[in-house]
Structures are given as structure tokens and as C-alpha cells.
Design an enzyme around this catalytic site. Structure first.
Site, PDB file in Angstrom:
ATOM      1  N   LYS A  50      73.644  11.197  31.396  1.00 57.18           N
ATOM      2  CA  LYS A  50      72.403  11.102  30.976  1.00 57.18           C
ATOM      3  C   LYS A  50      72.225  11.288  29.356  1.00 57.18           C
ATOM      4  CE  LYS A  50      69.756  14.920  31.119  1.00 57.18           C
ATOM      5  NZ  LYS A  50      69.099  15.393  30.039  1.00 57.18           N
ATOM      6  N   ASN A  51      72.849  12.167  28.891  1.00 53.29           N
ATOM      7  CA  ASN A  51      72.549  12.604  27.597  1.00 53.29           C
ATOM      8  C   ASN A  51      73.408  11.654  26.527  1.00 53.29           C
ATOM      9  OD1 ASN A  51      70.904  14.739  28.405  1.00 53.29           O
ATOM     10  ND2 ASN A  51      72.340  16.561  27.884  1.00 53.29           N
ATOM     11  N   ARG A  71      61.604  14.502  26.642  1.00 60.61           N
ATOM     12  CA  ARG A  71      61.673  14.992  25.133  1.00 60.61           C
ATOM     13  C   ARG A  71      62.814  13.878  24.561  1.00 60.61           C
ATOM     14  NH1 ARG A  71      63.945  17.955  21.432  1.00 60.61           N
ATOM     15  NH2 ARG A  71      62.776  19.322  20.345  1.00 60.61           N
ATOM     16  N   ASP A 122      59.514  23.264  25.968  1.00 59.20           N
ATOM     17  CA  ASP A 122      59.689  22.771  27.265  1.00 59.20           C
ATOM     18  C   ASP A 122      60.002  23.931  27.918  1.00 59.20           C
ATOM     19  OD1 ASP A 122      62.347  22.908  26.790  1.00 59.20           O
ATOM     20  OD2 ASP A 122      62.555  20.704  27.000  1.00 59.20           O
ATOM     21  N   ASP A 161      74.330  23.488  29.263  1.00 60.95           N
ATOM     22  CA  ASP A 161      73.867  22.750  30.588  1.00 60.95           C
ATOM     23  C   ASP A 161      74.699  23.377  31.747  1.00 60.95           C
ATOM     24  OD1 ASP A 161      72.047  21.662  28.691  1.00 60.95           O
ATOM     25  OD2 ASP A 161      73.263  19.706  28.567  1.00 60.95           O
TER      26      ASP A 161
HETATM   27  N1  EPU Z   1      67.079  22.549  16.637  1.00 61.33           N
HETATM   28  C1  EPU Z   1      66.283  23.174  15.523  1.00 61.33           C
HETATM   29  N2  EPU Z   1      65.994  22.120  14.802  1.00 61.33           N
HETATM   30  C2  EPU Z   1      66.328  20.724  15.037  1.00 61.33           C
HETATM   31  C3  EPU Z   1      67.158  20.411  16.050  1.00 61.33           C
HETATM   32  C4  EPU Z   1      67.524  21.378  16.975  1.00 61.33           C
HETATM   33  O1  EPU Z   1      66.028  24.224  15.623  1.00 61.33           O
HETATM   34  O2  EPU Z   1      65.824  19.878  14.256  1.00 61.33           O
HETATM   35  C5  EPU Z   1      67.561  23.798  17.698  1.00 61.33           C
HETATM   36  C6  EPU Z   1      66.927  23.442  19.004  1.00 61.33           C
HETATM   37  O3  EPU Z   1      65.644  23.966  19.183  1.00 61.33           O
HETATM   38  C7  EPU Z   1      67.970  24.099  19.865  1.00 61.33           C
HETATM   39  C8  EPU Z   1      69.181  23.937  19.230  1.00 61.33           C
HETATM   40  O4  EPU Z   1      68.847  23.751  17.906  1.00 61.33           O
HETATM   41  O5  EPU Z   1      67.724  25.610  20.093  1.00 61.33           O
HETATM   42  C9  EPU Z   1      70.039  22.798  19.836  1.00 61.33           C
HETATM   43  O6  EPU Z   1      69.371  21.728  19.904  1.00 61.33           O
HETATM   44  P1  EPU Z   1      70.258  20.563  19.993  1.00 61.33           P
HETATM   45  O7  EPU Z   1      69.343  19.425  19.002  1.00 61.33           O
HETATM   46  O8  EPU Z   1      71.613  20.408  19.881  1.00 61.33           O
HETATM   47  O9  EPU Z   1      69.842  19.709  21.289  1.00 61.33           O
HETATM   48  P2  EPU Z   1      68.953  18.408  21.885  1.00 61.33           P
HETATM   49  O10 EPU Z   1      69.375  17.268  21.230  1.00 61.33           O
HETATM   50  O11 EPU Z   1      67.582  18.924  22.021  1.00 61.33           O
HETATM   51  C10 EPU Z   1      70.895  18.038  23.796  1.00 61.33           C
HETATM   52  C11 EPU Z   1      70.726  17.509  25.168  1.00 61.33           C
HETATM   53  C12 EPU Z   1      70.519  19.040  25.989  1.00 61.33           C
HETATM   54  C13 EPU Z   1      71.634  20.048  25.601  1.00 61.33           C
HETATM   55  C14 EPU Z   1      71.596  20.200  24.162  1.00 61.33           C
HETATM   56  C15 EPU Z   1      72.998  21.037  23.249  1.00 61.33           C
HETATM   57  C16 EPU Z   1      69.943  15.436  25.278  1.00 61.33           C
HETATM   58  C17 EPU Z   1      68.740  14.635  25.731  1.00 61.33           C
HETATM   59  N3  EPU Z   1      69.571  16.707  25.500  1.00 61.33           N
HETATM   60  O12 EPU Z   1      69.514  18.452  23.452  1.00 61.33           O
HETATM   61  O13 EPU Z   1      70.557  18.919  27.349  1.00 61.33           O
HETATM   62  O14 EPU Z   1      71.563  21.286  26.236  1.00 61.33           O
HETATM   63  O15 EPU Z   1      71.895  18.744  23.366  1.00 61.33           O
HETATM   64  O16 EPU Z   1      74.007  20.295  24.017  1.00 61.33           O
HETATM   65  O17 EPU Z   1      70.787  15.062  24.984  1.00 61.33           O
HETATM   66  C18 EPU Z   1      70.140  19.023  29.511  1.00 61.33           C
HETATM   67  O18 EPU Z   1      70.579  17.907  29.895  1.00 61.33           O
HETATM   68  O19 EPU Z   1      69.627  19.626  30.700  1.00 61.33           O
HETATM   69  C19 EPU Z   1      69.767  19.338  28.015  1.00 61.33           C
HETATM   70  C20 EPU Z   1      68.971  20.425  27.862  1.00 61.33           C
END
Ligand code: EPU
Length: 419
Positions: free
Chosen positions: A16-17, A88, A112, A301
Site C-alpha cells: 500500500k505505502n 492522508r 488522524d 506499522d
Molecule cells: N513529520 C513531521 N513533518 C514532516 C513530515 C513528517 O513532523 O514534514 C513527522 C510526522 O508527523 C510523524 C513522523 O514525522 O510523526 C513520521 O512521518 P513520515 O513522513 O515518515 O510518515 P508518513 O509519510 O506520513 C508513512 C506511511 C505510514 C508509516 C510511516 C512511517 C504512507 C502512506 N504512510 O507515513 O504508514 O507509518 O511512513 O514508516 O506511506 C500505515 O500504513 O498504517 C501508516 C501509517
């Protein structure tokens, strides 16, 4: 109905991701990009709808296994709130739209159920590439002169989303972009592979520094989505919890090294196979400490699923969550099954119990839902999980796969619960 030992084999499809970002990356090349191993999940439908509204044609070939995206010369550049609020990850069109159209308007996703989620690194990085980014009426409005320009970017944290946004923005920028402290998840490596195949020039793939030489244009390609390590890990933990014997196919155990090592610490036997791996467990698991970290650390995750395992383990374990502050919310649901979990900030102390007892519970997000399903598989009696639509977002054919492994499970429409 708890109490069945899972046994047999299960095949994992694409992640998915990864696939959601691959679909967004398709926007960078005019023509038809085809993705294979696409999981049959709700989030793919939402992303397909988003791409259609931008002007693309999106076709499924077979039940979600192959998706073709036909990208026109001229794209719309607005992602509306009604879709972004449902998923998101829609934010991942920001980089490609800005690169292709010189402008992007993407609704702010907000927080969320797993906590507040910042976008500051996405915004700062795009500004370093010459974009102007403003927040107006709940939308991020990004614009640039004709083309983005290469630049040097340091990420304060190896954010998956920021790495992807900036990568997709930089591949067609003029000049060289260097992004340091990037995320190294297999899904990032997958998107780099797609972009390189399209004609992008990227060095340092899989390391903490990416060097991107901008190219004038990219061409559409056919690409196989990397396998979903989180789904594979969920099956592995399910095997260990149910004293099962499960072979997980189409999966790379190297993508799950820390999680599988933790399962071995818990007492499981894990063997690597040519196309996956096998997990066998013949005794009650031992409690194991877990600390979530960016890849290659233990994945957030899989944290709820590991709390579920620890809740029936022999001993006590400390689980530390470093990525999403609200991911422990689900332990209140787990407590309804009799689990003994105490949280304090980003730590959870889990004292293993010999038995859980089935109860109605509510899934609040995808991984919480997975954790509750695993707990339900070992709890005495019946566990009813409400809100399984969360599971539809990330686990394709979950109930048939569970049935195939011998679980006693049924999916019920909410209305029929009252008849
Ligand atoms: N963060 C910031 N500022 C930013 C970007 C991120 O503060 O500009 C913080 C976020 O608030 C969070 C942390 O950094 O606390 C991690 O965020 P990251 O950007 O790494 O995660 P994401 O891209 O929002 C993806 C996956 C998540 C997975 C995380 C970490 C997708 C769609 N989502 O999220 O997947 O947990 O990376 O590996 O790719 C899930 O599949 O259940 C899921 C939540």
C-alpha cells in the site's frame, strides 16, 4: 472465534505505502504507466479517483492486480478535501503536480487517529527547490516559475512522505538536488526504481543521501510494486501468536529483518525460502522489547501487532513508539480483551497474560485493526471488531486469507448485527 492454530501459506501482494506513491509518480510522465502487483484495497480506489479528477484515465485489469494510468499532456492541479480527508497519502501528488504543472493545490490533511502529522519538511524542501508555498483556506498552494531548480536539502527527520515529495519534485528540476537524511524504506527504493526506469538520474538509492540530476522529461513505464512488508509481518506475528506454521510467499524477509529477529527472540523459528519465508511456533511466546524507528529499525506499522503478541507472552515487555504519538490509543481496546498494558508517554509496559477473553472492540486505524484481529485469534470465545473498513484500506482479501489459514472468522455487515 479464537483458538485456531494458523497453518498453510499466504501470498502477499504489493505494498500500500508504495503503490499509492507510484500512482502519484505516474503523473510525471505523459502516456500510460502500468503498475503490477497492485493490492485490492480501498486506498488504491481513492488514489485512482484522485488521479481521474486530475484528468487521468485509470484502468484496472483483473481484480486490482494491474493498474494502468494514462496521463494527459495537460493536468488539473487541485486535490480536493473530500478525497484528502479520506486518505492522508493524497498529499503525495503535491511534488509531481508542482513539477508537471508549475502549480499544485492540495487540501491539508490535518491529523488522524494516530496523531498530528506535520508537513513542515515537505514545505521547506519545496521552498529550497524554488517553490512558493502558502496555506490558504485549508489548502497548500504551491507554485514555481516554469521549472523547479535543484538545491541542497537537509531533512531534520528521515520522513517517508517528505522524502517522496521532494524526490518527485526534484527529478525534473533544472540542475542537481542533494537531499540528506532521507528515509530508506523499501518503498522509497521502489519509487526510485520506478523513476530511474522512467529516465530519472538518481544516485545513492537506499542510503541516507540522494543525489538527483534533473532531466527534461520522463517516459511512462511498466513497474512491479514492491511486496508489502507490513502485511507479511502481520502474518508472521499471527503465526507466532497462534502457535502456527505459516509460509509467507512473495515477500522479502530482508525487508523485515528486525521484526523477524524479534520473533526469533520470542521463540519462533523463521526460515528463509526462495520466494518468502516460513514462521513456526510451538510454545507460548516470550515477551520481547520493541522500539519503533525509521527503516531499518522496527516499523511503527507493526507496533500494535507486537503489543498484541506481548499481551499473551510469557513475561513483561517495554514497547517504545517514536513515530506516532497516538498509536497507543488502541491499547484501551486491547484491554477490553483482558490485556494488561500501561502506557506512559511513548512507552507501553505490556505484562503478558496466559489468556485473553473475546469481547466487542473498535478498530481505530489500519494497524490497530490488525492488532485487534491478531488478539481475537487467540482470545477465548468470540471477538467482534467494529470499524473493519480501516482494514480494507490496507489488507487485501484479509478475511479469505484468514479462512485459508484455518481461522474461524466471518465478516458481518453492521446492520445484520442487530437482526
Ligand atoms: N513529520 C513531521 N513533518 C514532516 C513530515 C513528517 O513532523 O514534514 C513527522 C510526522 O508527523 C510523524 C513522523 O514525522 O510523526 C513520521 O512521518 P513520515 O513522513 O515518515 O510518515 P508518513 O509519510 O506520513 C508513512 C506511511 C505510514 C508509516 C510511516 C512511517 C504512507 C502512506 N504512510 O507515513 O504508514 O507509518 O511512513 O514508516 O506511506 C500505515 O500504513 O498504517 C501508516 C501509517
Amino acid at each position: 472465534m479464537g483458538g485456531q492454530r494458523l497453518h498453510g501459506s499466504v501470498r502477499v501482494t504489493g505494498a500500500k505505502n508504495s503503490v499509492l506513491k507510484l500512482m502519484a509518480a505516474a503523473l510525471l510522465a505523459q502516456g500510460t504507466t502500468t503498475l503490477t502487483e497492485v493490492p485490492d484495497i480501498l486506498d488504491v480506489e481513492i488514489m485512482a479517483e484522485l488521479l481521474r479528477r486530475l484528468g487521468c484515465g485509470v484502468d484496472h485489469d483483473g481484480p486490482g492486480r494491474r493498474v494502468s494510468i494514462t496521463v494527459p499532456k495537460t493536468l488539473a492541479h487541485r486535490a480536493d478535501y473530500d478525497l484528502v480527508r479520506r486518505m492522508r497519502a493524497s498529499i503525495c501528488v503535491l511534488g509531481p503536480l508542482l513539477a508537471r504543472c508549475g502549480a499544485a493545490e492540495v487540501a491539508l490533511p490535518g491529523g488522524d487517529n494516530i496523531g498530528s502529522r506535520g508537513l513542515d519538511m515537505h514545505i521547506l524542501g519545496l521552498q529550497k527547490l524554488g517553490a512558493e508555498v502558502n496555506n490558504e483556506h485549508g489548502y497548500l498552494i504551491a507554485t514555481c516559475q516554469q521549472r523547479l531548480t535543484g538545491g541542497s536539502i537537509w531533512l531534520d527527520f528521515p520522513s517517508v512522505g517528505a522524502t517522496e515529495t521532494l524526490l518527485m519534485a526534484a527529478v525534473t528540476a533544472s540542475g542537481v538536488t542533494v537531499i540528506e537524511n532521507v528515509a530508506r524504506e523499501p518503498e522509497i527504493v521502489d519509487i526510485c526504481a520506478l523513476l530511474i526506469n522512467m529516465g530519472a538520474v538518481i544516485d545513492g538509492v537506499g542510503t541516507s543521501t540522494l543525489r538527483i540530476e534533473g532531466v527534461d522529461h520522463l517516459d511512462p513505464v511498466v513497474h512491479r510494486t514492491v511486496s508489502d512488508r507490513i502485511v507479511a509481518g502481520t502474518w508472521a506475528i499471527a503465526a507466532a501468536m497462534t502457535l502456527g506454521d505459516v509460509t509467507i510467499l512473495n515477500s522479502d524477509p530482508m525487508h523485515l529483518q528486525v521484526a523477524l529477529d524479534k520473533l526469533v527472540d520470542a521463540g519462533a523459528q523463521v526460515s528463509v525460502l526462495p520466494d518468502g519465508f516460513r514462521v513456526i511456533m510451538d510454545k507460548r511466546p516470550l515477551a520481547v522489547d520493541v522500539v519503533t524507528l525509521p527503516y531499518p529499525g522496527f516499523p511503527t506499522d507493526l507496533q500494535p501487532q507486537f503489543i498484541a503478541l506481548n499481551s499473551i507472552a510469557n513475561g513483561a515487555a517495554l514497547v517504545t513508539e517514536n513515530l506516532f504519538e497516538a498509536r497507543f490509543r488502541f491499547v484501551q481496546e486491547l484491554a477490553r480483551l483482558g490485556a494488561d498494558v500501561r502506557t506512559d508517554g511513548h512507552h507501553a509496559l505490556v505484562r503478558g497474560r496466559a489468556h485473553l477473553s473475546g469481547a466487542p472492540v473498535e478498530a481505530t486505524d489500519i494497524r490497530a485493526g490488525a492488532g485487534l484481529v491478531l488478539a481475537g485469534l487467540v482470545a477465548d470465545g468470540t471477538t467482534t471488531i467494529y470499524g473493519v473498513s480501516h482494514l480494507d484500506r490496507g489488507y487485501s482479501d484479509f478475511v479469505p486469507a484468514l479462512l485459508g489459514l484455518g481461522a474461524h472468522v466471518d465478516r458481518i455487515e453492521a446492520d445484520s448485527l442487530f437482526t
